[in-house]
Design an enzyme around this catalytic site. Structure first.
Site, mmCIF file in Angstrom:
data_model
loop_
_atom_site.group_PDB
_atom_site.id
_atom_site.type_symbol
_atom_site.label_atom_id
_atom_site.label_comp_id
_atom_site.label_asym_id
_atom_site.label_seq_id
_atom_site.Cartn_x
_atom_site.Cartn_y
_atom_site.Cartn_z
ATOM 1 N N ALA A 25 0.863 -1.224 -0.023
ATOM 2 C CA ALA A 25 -0.075 -0.110 -0.143
ATOM 3 C C ALA A 25 0.963 1.169 0.061
ATOM 4 O O ALA A 25 2.149 1.238 0.280
ATOM 5 C CB ALA A 25 -1.020 0.199 1.226
ATOM 6 N N GLY B 37 0.710 -5.186 0.823
ATOM 7 C CA GLY B 37 -0.572 -5.156 -0.207
ATOM 8 C C GLY B 37 -0.149 -5.564 -1.467
ATOM 9 O O GLY B 37 -1.122 -6.064 -2.079
ATOM 10 N N GLU C 65 -0.350 -9.211 -0.925
ATOM 11 C CA GLU C 65 -1.584 -9.425 -0.692
ATOM 12 C C GLU C 65 -2.663 -9.407 -2.124
ATOM 13 O O GLU C 65 -3.447 -10.424 -2.439
ATOM 14 C CB GLU C 65 -2.405 -8.622 0.361
ATOM 15 C CG GLU C 65 -1.811 -8.865 1.715
ATOM 16 C CD GLU C 65 -2.215 -7.680 2.657
ATOM 17 O OE1 GLU C 65 -1.793 -6.476 2.374
ATOM 18 O OE2 GLU C 65 -3.155 -8.110 3.587
ATOM 19 N N GLU D 60 4.373 -5.730 7.107
ATOM 20 C CA GLU D 60 3.413 -4.634 7.716
ATOM 21 C C GLU D 60 3.793 -4.268 9.196
ATOM 22 O O GLU D 60 3.812 -3.528 9.736
ATOM 23 C CB GLU D 60 2.015 -5.000 7.420
ATOM 24 C CG GLU D 60 1.290 -4.548 6.125
ATOM 25 C CD GLU D 60 1.379 -5.744 5.381
ATOM 26 O OE1 GLU D 60 2.280 -6.674 5.382
ATOM 27 O OE2 GLU D 60 0.826 -5.838 4.153
#
Ligand code: 3HC
Ligand code: NAI
Length: 682
Positions: free
Chosen positions: A63, A102, A105, A125
């Site tokens: 992210a 992310g 993911e 993370e």
């Protein structure tokens, strides 16, 4: 803004390619492009399967961290992910570089994953005080099982592609340099073999193994309690994985969202995100532009094979750079070499290195007793005794020996680098490279610029630090530079505080609870009170203890008594010495203090020193001071360092606190407090 996505087709295979430098973070533009690409191919009947690939140096690095804490814009990650996972066409993630957070993911949303051997995948993370909040906590356990997922997510460790294939995190390896072709061929094979649309969310066998076994999680918590202390994210990660095991997928996702929400709004995560950027910011120097030439450093000389010289040498050997190690005496040289060898052999014994590698590294050292052997090195780092006359003599000689264009660096802790530089005819080539002990372990390197240091010398020293795995922070000359100067007031404050009532154990406990590994008194006992007090000429508290034969852990106890296992207990003798010294100083004991008051007395003076370091221009920015404290003194990272922490507390409160303690607050601190500003919050 032009789209960061290109969408092409090759004979029935749709290719969504994203190119958003530098690291393809999943910011708003990337999410829009993904939305656009996948919607387009969903509607295109000629497309039977889709390959998701990135341009540039890496697959999605996660992210966009800079978006956290801001109002969401454009489609959310979950929205985009749903489109991909629930589409009717198989999607193959084609991974190079690092698929992180992310980014990985997103790969888990795809139906298949292929990676080049040099790629790495992982969910880091936790290092940002977060948990994988885009389904990672629910999907990864479904592939690798709860126990492996606990380990991977609480360490954040990236997994090399080959290992990832073994673990099932990646389905196949592509040939290096042929990712695109191999991913397309892989997609064709899926179609030809009529393989199903594999959704990770639908798998259950791996999580079923841990179902109804809370003892797995209890044991994991217990085994890691010490490592997780003070951090919020590991506990929430554990809870999320428990949910993956015990709850249906959608319920688990709800739990993940809740637990992520708790973290993303926490001060701990804000601090760790700040530290992520602070580490990268430290490399930026206003008057040393990015394109400043970096001088080649292919051969290094280190002078002094003591505590620091040995560790410094190891850094270069680890990076494959040969070192000529010069000592004054043969026995000191032999001792230094044997310490280096022993360190490597210990690493080998733990299985983190082969004996062959130990020999390779040792073979990179050229031991010497003559400074003349440094004639052709590109960089010299001096690590001899901390004495100005000796250092001046060494630099004076180096000036006549070392080739022109070489960097002459000193590892001095406190001495004036300009004075050292003045003993040469080339002060512009002299710089401080200040390592922290143990130098092969601690990640801080303070690069100290003298008044005349050339910008290319500064740029090269900074870059070299990065190359050997350090974070380089730039300082200017003053007594103690950044980290040592910053932390000195804590030591002074603890020596005063213990005379005013709080006991050594109360002060140490407050420090420990704040997040330091050890309090100041336990630390003094460990280092040795004779070592700490050795430069003092007047009567001191540690000196009084030493007079009674109390040298610390090693002999007679110190601020504590120790049993044969070195377990500490409060010492009545030390308590009496403290009381006597307080009487000698005319200080009355006021009894113990609340823990937050103890912390304030120890650490507000550190903040004040930080403000002075900043206003004097010793450090470029507040975040550099925080990096120095975190990496040089193990200041707890989840507080963000002293300056970020000061902003959390509130600068007005710090100013008032300092005044109440009888300290004069730094001008900059007062100014920021009056203007309602902060050191670190924009
Ligand atoms: N978001 C925003 N910016 C990022 C970023 C991210 N995820 N990752 C890197 N950047 C920026 C850096 O700040 C740096 O900017 P700068 O050039 O202006 O200083 C630039 O990209 C290049 O980064 P590095 O200097 O670190 O480049 P390297 O090549 O050394 O390393 C990397 C690349 C391994 C990808 C490293 O940048 C990295 O570890 N990035 C963070 C990975 C990460 O933690 N991802 C998880 C994010 S949180 C998340 O995904 C939450 C989700 O679960 C919901
Ligand atoms: P040390 O005493 O362990 O090692 C110094 C070595 O230098 C000795 O082996 C000595 O024989 C050698 N030496 C002395 N004069 C010499 C000369 N003229 N030529 C060649 N070798 C010579 O000292 P330490 O702790 O390694 O410190 C070295 C420097 O690093 C000092 O300036 C110190 O302030 C600095 N420093 C020390 C840190 C620490 O934690 N010990 C941390 C950061 C910097």
């Amino acid at each position: 803004m032009t789209s960061v996505g290109t969408y092409t087709t090759e004979d029935g295979i749709g290719i969504v390619e994203i190119n958003s430098p530098p690291v393809n973070a999943l910011g708003v533009n990337v999410r829009r492009a993904l939305n656009e690409g996948f919607s387009k191919f969903a509607q295109d009947d000629s497309v039977k399967a889709i390959v998701l690939i990135c341009g540039g140096r890496t697959f999605f690095a996660g992210a966009d961290i800079s978006e956290f804490g801001k109002a969401p814009e454009g489609p959310g990650l979950h929205e985009v992910f749903d489109i991909i996972e629930n589409g009717s066409k198989p999607v193959v993630a084609a991974i190079h570089g690092t698929a992180l957070g992310g980014g990985y993911e997103l790969a888990l949303i795809c139906h298949y994953r292929i990676a080049v051997p040099s790629a790495k995948v992982g969910l880091p993370e936790v290092n940002l005080g977060l948990l994988p909040g885009a389904g990672g906590t629910q999907r990864l356990p479904r592939i690798v099982g709860a126990e492996a997922a606990l380990d991977l997510m609480t360490t954040g460790r990236p997994v090399p592609a080959k290992k990832a294939v073994e673990l099932g995190m990646v389905d196949a390896l592509a040939e290096e340099g042929k990712l695109r072709e191999d991913a397309i061929a892989f997609a064709r094979r899926i179609l030809a073999e009529g393989r199903p649309l594999l959704r990770v969310r639908d798998r259950d066998d791996k999580v079923a193994e841990a179902r109804g076994k809370p003892e797995i999680f209890a044991a994991f918590r217990k085994a890691n309690a010490r490592a997780f202390r003070g951090f919020k994210a590991p506990e929430n990660i554990i809870k999320a994985i428990e949910a993956a095991v015990e709850l249906p997928f959608d319920k688990g996702m709800e739990r993940e969202r809740e637990l992520f929400g708790e973290l993303v709004t926490s001060t701990e995560s804000a601090a760790q995100r700040y530290v992520f950027f602070a580490e990268r910011e430290a490399a930026k120097i206003p008057d040393v532009p990015k394109d400043t030439p970096i001088l080649p450093v292919k051969k290094v000389g280190v002078i002094g094979a003591g505590t620091m010289g040995g560790g410094i040498t190891m850094n270069f050997l680890n990076a494959g750079i040969p070192v000529t190690l010069v000592e004054a005496r043969q026995e000191a040289l032999d001792r230094g070499l044997s310490v280096i060898r022993r360190n490597y052999e210990n690493t080998a014994r733990k299985g983190r290195m082969t004996m062959e590698q130990v020999e390779q590294r040792m073979a990179l050292i050229t031991p010497s007793l003559k400074l003349e052997d440094l004639a052709d090195v590109d960089l010299v780092i001096e690590a001899v005794f901390e004495s100005m006359p000796i250092k001046k003599e060494v630099f004076g000689k180096l000036d006549t020996i070392v080739k022109q264009g070489a960097i002459l660096a000193t590892n001095t802790s406190f001495l004036d680098i300009d004075e050292i530089a003045a003993s040469t005819s080339r002060p512009e080539w002299v710089v401080g490279m200040h390592f922290f002990s143990p130098a092969n372990v601690m990640r801080l390197l303070e690069v100290v610029r003298g008044a005349k240091t050339r910008t290319d010398v500064i740029a090269t020293a900074m870059e070299l630090g990065r190359k050997i795995g350090k974070v380089s922070v730039l300082a200017r000359v003053c007594d103690g530079f950044i980290a040592n100067r910053l932390m000195k007031p804590r030591g002074v404050a603890s020596q005063i505080l213990v005379l005013q009532g709080p006991t050594p154990q109360e002060i140490d406990q407050a420090s420990y609870n704040y997040g330091f590994a050890m309090g100041p008194f336990a630390m003094s006992d460990l280092v040795g009170l004779d070592v700490i007090g050795r430069d003092s000429t007047e009567r001191t508290l540690t000196g009084d203890l030493v007079k009674l034969g109390r040298l610390g852990q090693k002999q007679g106890g110190g601020f504590y008594d120790y049993d044969e296992n070195r377990k500490a207990t409060p010492s009545p003798v030390a308590a009496q010495v403290i009381a006597d010294f307080a009487a000698h100083k005319g200080i009355n004991s006021h009894g113990s203090l609340p823990e937050d008051e103890i912390v304030a007395r120890l650490l507000y003076p550190v903040v004040n020193e930080g403000a002075k370091i900043l206003e004097e221009g010793i450090a470029i920015r507040a975040s550099d001071i925080d990096m120095a404290a975190i990496l040089g003194y193990n200041w707890p990272v989840y507080t963000g360092g002293p300056m970020f922490w000061a902003d959390t507390v509130g600068l007005k409160k710090i100013v008032e606190g300092l005044k109440a303690m009888g300290h004069e607050p730094a001008k900059l601190l007062v100014k920021l407090a009056e203007e309602g500003k902060t050191f670190t919050r924009g």
